[in-house]
Design a protein around this motif. Structure first.
Motif, PDB file in Angstrom:
ATOM      1  N   LEU A 242       0.822  -1.479   0.310  1.00  0.00           N
ATOM      2  CA  LEU A 242      -0.238  -0.104   0.235  1.00  0.00           C
ATOM      3  C   LEU A 242       0.460   1.433   0.153  1.00  0.00           C
ATOM      4  O   LEU A 242       0.506   1.980  -0.183  1.00  0.00           O
ATOM      5  CB  LEU A 242      -1.163  -0.056   0.961  1.00  0.00           C
ATOM      6  N   LYS A 243       1.897   1.344   0.503  1.00  0.00           N
ATOM      7  CA  LYS A 243       2.997   2.557   1.244  1.00  0.00           C
ATOM      8  C   LYS A 243       3.201   2.517  -0.525  1.00  0.00           C
ATOM      9  O   LYS A 243       3.723   3.942  -1.142  1.00  0.00           O
ATOM     10  CB  LYS A 243       3.402   2.782   1.633  1.00  0.00           C
ATOM     11  N   ILE A 244       4.094   1.397  -0.398  1.00  0.00           N
ATOM     12  CA  ILE A 244       4.943   1.746  -2.083  1.00  0.00           C
ATOM     13  C   ILE A 244       4.004   1.337  -3.967  1.00  0.00           C
ATOM     14  O   ILE A 244       4.139   2.400  -3.994  1.00  0.00           O
ATOM     15  CB  ILE A 244       6.458   0.616  -2.462  1.00  0.00           C
ATOM     16  N   GLN A 245       3.394   0.871  -3.590  1.00  0.00           N
ATOM     17  CA  GLN A 245       2.489   0.280  -4.749  1.00  0.00           C
ATOM     18  C   GLN A 245       1.959   1.518  -4.910  1.00  0.00           C
ATOM     19  O   GLN A 245       1.768   2.195  -6.348  1.00  0.00           O
ATOM     20  CB  GLN A 245       2.546  -0.732  -4.975  1.00  0.00           C
ATOM     21  N   TYR A 246       1.145   1.807  -4.135  1.00  0.00           N
ATOM     22  CA  TYR A 246      -0.462   2.603  -4.185  1.00  0.00           C
ATOM     23  C   TYR A 246       0.090   4.143  -3.783  1.00  0.00           C
ATOM     24  O   TYR A 246       0.064   4.626  -4.067  1.00  0.00           O
ATOM     25  CB  TYR A 246      -1.427   2.364  -3.274  1.00  0.00           C
ATOM     26  N   GLY A 247       1.223   4.519  -2.788  1.00  0.00           N
ATOM     27  CA  GLY A 247       2.051   5.791  -2.016  1.00  0.00           C
ATOM     28  C   GLY A 247       0.622   6.111  -2.266  1.00  0.00           C
ATOM     29  O   GLY A 247       0.636   7.287  -1.794  1.00  0.00           O
ATOM     30  N   LEU A 248       0.169   5.278  -0.122  1.00  0.00           N
ATOM     31  CA  LEU A 248      -0.441   6.014   0.297  1.00  0.00           C
ATOM     32  C   LEU A 248       0.126   6.136   1.205  1.00  0.00           C
ATOM     33  O   LEU A 248       0.886   5.608   1.387  1.00  0.00           O
ATOM     34  CB  LEU A 248      -1.589   4.607   0.489  1.00  0.00           C
ATOM     35  N   LYS A 249      -0.266   7.124   1.896  1.00  0.00           N
ATOM     36  CA  LYS A 249       0.211   7.785   3.209  1.00  0.00           C
ATOM     37  C   LYS A 249       0.319   7.061   4.398  1.00  0.00           C
ATOM     38  O   LYS A 249      -0.862   6.020   3.989  1.00  0.00           O
ATOM     39  CB  LYS A 249      -0.045   9.482   4.095  1.00  0.00           C
ATOM     40  N   GLU A 250       0.665   6.619   5.521  1.00  0.00           N
ATOM     41  CA  GLU A 250       0.447   6.151   6.829  1.00  0.00           C
ATOM     42  C   GLU A 250      -0.938   6.429   7.556  1.00  0.00           C
ATOM     43  O   GLU A 250      -1.377   5.049   7.701  1.00  0.00           O
ATOM     44  CB  GLU A 250       1.364   6.532   7.623  1.00  0.00           C
ATOM     45  N   THR A 251      -1.821   7.696   7.505  1.00  0.00           N
ATOM     46  CA  THR A 251      -2.928   7.592   7.827  1.00  0.00           C
ATOM     47  C   THR A 251      -3.809   7.203   6.591  1.00  0.00           C
ATOM     48  O   THR A 251      -4.943   6.509   7.477  1.00  0.00           O
ATOM     49  CB  THR A 251      -2.940   8.631   8.149  1.00  0.00           C
ATOM     50  N   GLU A 252      -3.357   6.644   5.445  1.00  0.00           N
ATOM     51  CA  GLU A 252      -4.801   6.839   4.991  1.00  0.00           C
ATOM     52  C   GLU A 252      -4.640   4.860   4.853  1.00  0.00           C
ATOM     53  O   GLU A 252      -5.772   4.095   4.940  1.00  0.00           O
ATOM     54  CB  GLU A 252      -4.259   6.595   3.394  1.00  0.00           C
ATOM     55  N   ILE A 253      -3.318   4.325   5.044  1.00  0.00           N
ATOM     56  CA  ILE A 253      -2.851   3.059   5.177  1.00  0.00           C
ATOM     57  C   ILE A 253      -3.849   2.270   6.380  1.00  0.00           C
ATOM     58  O   ILE A 253      -4.558   1.336   6.522  1.00  0.00           O
ATOM     59  CB  ILE A 253      -1.669   2.169   5.339  1.00  0.00           C
ATOM     60  N   ALA A 254      -3.559   3.479   7.652  1.00  0.00           N
ATOM     61  CA  ALA A 254      -4.103   2.818   8.806  1.00  0.00           C
ATOM     62  C   ALA A 254      -6.015   2.953   8.606  1.00  0.00           C
ATOM     63  O   ALA A 254      -6.731   2.484   9.179  1.00  0.00           O
ATOM     64  CB  ALA A 254      -3.603   4.373  10.118  1.00  0.00           C
ATOM     65  N   SER A 255      -6.781   4.399   7.838  1.00  0.00           N
ATOM     66  CA  SER A 255      -7.904   3.808   7.697  1.00  0.00           C
ATOM     67  C   SER A 255      -8.154   2.796   6.639  1.00  0.00           C
ATOM     68  O   SER A 255      -9.144   2.032   7.299  1.00  0.00           O
ATOM     69  CB  SER A 255      -8.058   5.645   6.982  1.00  0.00           C
ATOM     70  N   LEU A 256      -7.539   1.999   5.800  1.00  0.00           N
ATOM     71  CA  LEU A 256      -8.205   0.863   4.876  1.00  0.00           C
ATOM     72  C   LEU A 256      -7.881  -0.250   5.380  1.00  0.00           C
ATOM     73  O   LEU A 256      -8.822  -1.128   5.924  1.00  0.00           O
ATOM     74  CB  LEU A 256      -6.835   0.817   4.005  1.00  0.00           C
ATOM     75  N   LEU A 257      -7.036  -0.456   6.442  1.00  0.00           N
ATOM     76  CA  LEU A 257      -6.417  -1.291   7.053  1.00  0.00           C
ATOM     77  C   LEU A 257      -7.345  -1.444   8.673  1.00  0.00           C
ATOM     78  O   LEU A 257      -6.767  -2.841   9.563  1.00  0.00           O
ATOM     79  CB  LEU A 257      -5.587  -2.402   7.452  1.00  0.00           C
ATOM     80  N   LYS A 258      -7.872  -0.522   8.766  1.00  0.00           N
ATOM     81  CA  LYS A 258      -8.221   0.040  10.166  1.00  0.00           C
ATOM     82  C   LYS A 258      -6.794  -0.047  11.605  1.00  0.00           C
ATOM     83  O   LYS A 258      -7.449  -1.369  12.996  1.00  0.00           O
ATOM     84  CB  LYS A 258      -9.424  -1.480  10.705  1.00  0.00           C
ATOM     85  N   LEU A 259      -6.491   0.391  11.645  1.00  0.00           N
ATOM     86  CA  LEU A 259      -5.743  -0.002  12.093  1.00  0.00           C
ATOM     87  C   LEU A 259      -4.705   1.674  12.636  1.00  0.00           C
ATOM     88  O   LEU A 259      -5.193   2.549  12.153  1.00  0.00           O
ATOM     89  CB  LEU A 259      -3.817  -0.496  11.733  1.00  0.00           C
ATOM     90  N   LYS A 260      -4.377   1.592  13.912  1.00  0.00           N
ATOM     91  CA  LYS A 260      -3.926   3.149  14.226  1.00  0.00           C
ATOM     92  C   LYS A 260      -2.393   3.213  13.475  1.00  0.00           C
ATOM     93  O   LYS A 260      -1.859   2.494  12.852  1.00  0.00           O
ATOM     94  CB  LYS A 260      -2.957   3.123  15.429  1.00  0.00           C
TER      95      LYS A 260
END
Length: 163
Positions: A122-140
């Protein structure tokens, strides 16, 4: 819901499979899964992230299934050198080295935990920010940052000659 989110879901599925038809199948499968579990959604404002997570997990499951069957997905870029349609033959050696390195990275990533693989992709391939990844995966957000740090460190350790 389909009209609003299907393109986004298709893009996610295509990024994993690099195949138009498989991506369509994954989107359909993801919508079926979502339909069966729609009553579990608490916040309809986050339905896009929920559908994205289902799509990513469905794509990963599909790739694992294909790997077990011994199938490999090829995109047109991979077929060009075989078909002899590459215009600039001087760059073939560089391209082969890059692909071999990418294969080594992919093999190394397979040794990482599923959680580490997810955040790295999600970070490398999609260029998502940590907050976006957290929201997507329901993590802190802190959990995502920790997983990214550890996954990168482990990849680096496995890919460097000194180990």
């Amino acid at each position: 819901m389909y009209q609003t989110y299907s393109q986004r879901m298709f893009y996610l599925a295509y990024q994993y499979t690099r195949d138009f038809f498989h991506a369509e199948d994954i989107v359909q499968e993801a919508f079926l899964k979502a339909y069966k579990k729609i009553d579990s959604v608490d916040d309809y404002a986050k339905i896009g992230a929920w559908l994205s997570a289902i799509t990513v997990r469905t794509a990963i499951d599909f790739l694992r299934s294909e790997k077990r069957k011994g199938c490999y997905l090829l995109d047109s870029d991979m077929l060009e050198p075989v078909a002899g349609t590459v215009e600039n033959r001087d760059n073939i050696e560089e391209e082969v080295c890059a692909r071999l390195f990418q294969e080594e990275v992919d093999r190394t990533m397979e040794r990482l935990s599923v959680e580490s693989q997810q955040v790295l992709i999600l970070k490398i391939q999609y260029g998502l920010k940590e907050t976006e990844i957290a929201s997507l995966l329901k993590l802190k957000s802190g959990t995502v940052k920790t997983r990214l740090y550890r996954a990168r460190k482990q990849l680096k350790r496995c890919l460097t000659p000194t180990g």
